[in-house]
Scaffold this active site. Structure first.
Site, short mmCIF file in Angstrom:
data_model
loop_
_atom_site.label_atom_id
_atom_site.label_comp_id
_atom_site.label_asym_id
_atom_site.label_seq_id
_atom_site.Cartn_x
_atom_site.Cartn_y
_atom_site.Cartn_z
N LEU A 161 3.53 -58.07 -69.92
CA LEU A 161 2.42 -58.20 -69.89
C LEU A 161 1.16 -58.06 -69.14
O LEU A 161 1.44 -58.02 -67.68
CB LEU A 161 1.90 -59.26 -70.31
CG LEU A 161 2.81 -60.47 -71.36
CD1 LEU A 161 2.69 -61.64 -71.41
CD2 LEU A 161 2.55 -59.00 -72.83
N ASP A 162 0.49 -57.12 -69.19
CA ASP A 162 -0.64 -56.75 -68.62
C ASP A 162 -1.23 -58.51 -67.33
O ASP A 162 -1.01 -59.18 -68.09
CB ASP A 162 -2.05 -56.76 -69.19
CG ASP A 162 -2.20 -54.93 -69.60
OD1 ASP A 162 -1.09 -53.99 -69.37
OD2 ASP A 162 -3.35 -54.64 -70.43
N LYS A 163 -1.63 -57.73 -66.11
CA LYS A 163 -2.64 -58.58 -65.64
C LYS A 163 -3.06 -60.16 -66.19
O LYS A 163 -2.52 -61.42 -66.07
CB LYS A 163 -2.85 -58.03 -64.20
CG LYS A 163 -3.15 -59.99 -63.18
CD LYS A 163 -3.58 -58.69 -62.64
CE LYS A 163 -4.21 -60.33 -60.62
NZ LYS A 163 -4.57 -59.58 -59.77
#
Length: 342
Positions: A161-163
């Site tokens: 997942l994106d940060k």
């Protein structure tokens, strides 16, 4: 190369960090005319003798190769005669260190672990983010049981997942589970549903977005919908609630079900419909209405309003059907409540 390996970089690992050309060594190679027309990575490999072909392929996939100032992200394309420039990032530090970081564990057995990742936590170490990641936390929690198939930098990681995207993630603790989960992601046998709070509402309110996604030719740190090249990306979406005037909503809650999992896929697809995720610093484009901005500020949202709410799959070892669902985190929940007053 088999299908699983071919898909791995984009489909199994969702948030490939954009390359930072300010860090690393720039190499150039002048490809002669007699090599033009052949597969790019094949003819470039001898011109970069210090890099293996696999390493070269990975760097190309990360968008680190340019030709005449244009990013070339497909290693299999036909080569053109001329000068290619490749940025090789500095070596990452040694093995990630275990860190006693808080983890919200939804499920765990001998083969895998499912967590609710908090926004702001990177999944694995990368240039500029060497600690405080999910990998650091998993190394502390799982110890030597974490699968090593993902390599030293990302043990156990089969998707990302994106940060600044929160939500459900699974990691492998055994190599057998790692291989099994990777196959499930590669064949799209995973139920993945995200909730996005968007500027305006996509029209029509229910539909499927099917495009090619790749590096933006104008900004290598962004992804974009491409007319040619890139990788196929499919998102099924449904507006669950619209906020503001019925004929022109100011914001919406949108459920997005992934059929593929390309880098920044939902953020790019929602932006392509004119309804980017609220708070998205990269794909947000125009500002939302003043009333929406006020509610974003009051809710304390400092990121894109995107949450991986559902993850379902068949356990690769036991065959058990597993499904995990988590509520919106506090910032998105407070924002949704405030948007309902529009």
């Amino acid at each position: 190369m088999n299908d699983v390996d071919d898909i791995a970089d984009d489909d199994l690992l969702d948030d490939v960090a954009p390359p930072d050309d300010s860090k690393g060594e720039r190499l150039t190679a002048d490809l002669p005319e007699n090599l033009a027309g052949q597969r790019l990575d094949k003819v470039l490999a001898p011109l970069f003798p210090d890099l293996s072909r696999a390493r070269l392929q990975a760097l190309i996939a990360e968008g680190r190769l340019t030709f005449d100032g244009e990013t070339v992200a497909d290693a299999s394309r036909k080569a053109r005669a001329g000068v290619y420039s490749l940025v090789v990032p500095p070596p990452a530090p040694a093995d990630p260190e275990p860190e006693a970081l808080p983890l919200s564990i939804l499920y765990e057995d001998a083969h895998l672990i499912v967590v609710d990742k908090a926004a702001g936590m990177a999944v694995h170490p990368a240039p500029g983010t060497y600690n405080g990641t999910l990998v650091n936390a998993l190394l502390h929690h799982c110890g030597a049981s974490l699968s090593g198939v993902g390599g030293v930098a990302r043990p156990g990681i089969v998707h990302r997942l994106d940060k600044d995207t929160s939500g459900v993630m699974v990691a492998a603790k055994s190599d057998a589970a790692h291989r099994g989960l990777s196959t499930l992601f590669a064949t799209h046998d995973i139920d993945r549903l995200y909730v996005a709070l968007t500027r305006g509402a996509p029209n029509p309110p229910t539909g499927t977005i099917q495009t090619q996604i790749g590096r933006s030719p104008g900004d290598r740190k962004k992804m974009a919908v491409l007319r040619a090249g890139g990788r196929e990306a499919i998102t099924h979406y449904r507006v669950e609630a619209a906020f503001g005037p019925a004929d022109r909503p100011l914001a919406a809650r949108v459920a997005c079900r992934l059929e593929t999992g390309r880098t920044h896929q939902i953020r790019v697809h929602m932006a392509s419909k004119g309804s980017p995720c609220l708070g998205d610093p990269v794909y947000g484009a125009a500002q939302p209405a003043a009333a929406v901005r006020e509610r974003i500020e009051a809710a304390g949202l400092r990121r894109q309003a995107l949450h991986a709410a559902v993850l379902g799959f068949v356990h690769p070892i036991t065959g058990e059907t597993l499904r995990f669902e988590t509520p919106l985190p506090a910032d998105m929940d407070a924002l949704e409540v405030a948007l309902a007053t529009l």
